[in-house]
Design a protein around this motif. Sequence first.
Motif, mmCIF file in Angstrom:
data_model
loop_
_atom_site.group_PDB
_atom_site.id
_atom_site.type_symbol
_atom_site.label_atom_id
_atom_site.label_comp_id
_atom_site.label_asym_id
_atom_site.label_seq_id
_atom_site.Cartn_x
_atom_site.Cartn_y
_atom_site.Cartn_z
ATOM 1 N N ARG A 192 0.915 -1.253 -0.004
ATOM 2 C CA ARG A 192 0.025 0.065 -0.059
ATOM 3 C C ARG A 192 0.761 1.165 0.000
ATOM 4 N N LEU A 193 0.603 2.349 -0.661
ATOM 5 C CA LEU A 193 1.183 3.309 -0.843
ATOM 6 C C LEU A 193 0.496 4.607 -0.505
ATOM 7 N N GLY A 194 0.979 5.203 0.344
ATOM 8 C CA GLY A 194 0.002 6.504 1.024
ATOM 9 C C GLY A 194 0.777 7.808 0.737
ATOM 10 N N ARG A 195 0.256 8.886 0.971
ATOM 11 C CA ARG A 195 0.942 10.294 0.382
ATOM 12 C C ARG A 195 2.320 10.210 0.853
ATOM 13 N N SER A 196 2.706 9.860 2.136
ATOM 14 C CA SER A 196 4.221 9.816 2.572
ATOM 15 C C SER A 196 4.624 8.300 3.306
ATOM 16 N N SER A 197 3.723 7.517 3.317
ATOM 17 C CA SER A 197 3.861 6.184 3.790
ATOM 18 C C SER A 197 3.673 5.117 2.691
ATOM 19 N N VAL A 227 8.014 5.439 6.338
ATOM 20 C CA VAL A 227 7.537 6.982 6.076
ATOM 21 C C VAL A 227 8.720 7.569 5.432
ATOM 22 N N HIS A 228 8.301 8.469 4.558
ATOM 23 C CA HIS A 228 9.056 9.457 3.800
ATOM 24 C C HIS A 228 9.228 10.545 4.667
ATOM 25 N N VAL A 229 10.384 11.005 5.009
ATOM 26 C CA VAL A 229 10.560 12.093 5.866
ATOM 27 C C VAL A 229 11.672 13.067 5.385
ATOM 28 N N SER A 230 11.365 14.492 5.662
ATOM 29 C CA SER A 230 12.420 15.414 5.457
ATOM 30 C C SER A 230 13.453 15.301 6.637
ATOM 31 N N GLN A 231 14.725 15.040 6.419
ATOM 32 C CA GLN A 231 15.714 15.247 7.474
ATOM 33 C C GLN A 231 15.908 16.555 8.363
ATOM 34 N N SER A 232 15.445 17.609 7.512
ATOM 35 C CA SER A 232 15.605 18.958 8.384
ATOM 36 C C SER A 232 14.648 19.086 9.207
ATOM 37 N N SER A 233 13.349 18.806 9.049
ATOM 38 C CA SER A 233 12.252 18.746 9.841
ATOM 39 C C SER A 233 11.975 17.575 10.736
#
Length: 142
Positions: free
Chosen positions: A83-88, A110-116
């Motif tokens: 399953r693919l979500g917006r960021s998962s 989960v696809h995340v920004s390293q800075s935030s």
Amino acid sequence: MGFVTTRKVRFEHCDPAGIVFYPRYFEMLNACIEDWFEDRLGHSFGAIHVEGGHAVPTARCEVRFTAPSRIGDPLALTLRARRLGRSSLDLSIDVASGAEPRLHADFTLVHVSQSSGRAVAWPEPLRAAIIRELEEEAPHGT
């Protein structure tokens, strides 16, 4: 069919009883995910994490162990996108030696920004590659 990679159980993976010490499976599972990103999706962890300023941490991992693995056993790790979500992204990995199942794992990445440190949408080229994998896994006729 899924993405298949192989590993041989080595002495380094085992406890004194000669069976795989369970944390070593997590290293193998993560290596399988990393190989899938690079080999099937065309996006290496180096490109995502180092060059891209993003990360793909595991948010959830559930594992069922069904049989022990011993030194010398060949293991086939079969990864499937679920399953693919917006960021998962949900994945499953089945590990077997020959016809004998050894474990089943379900992951949420989960696809995340390293800075935030916050979840961010998958970049379009990576999202498109994941969608192709999901379509390959979908039963025909649906």
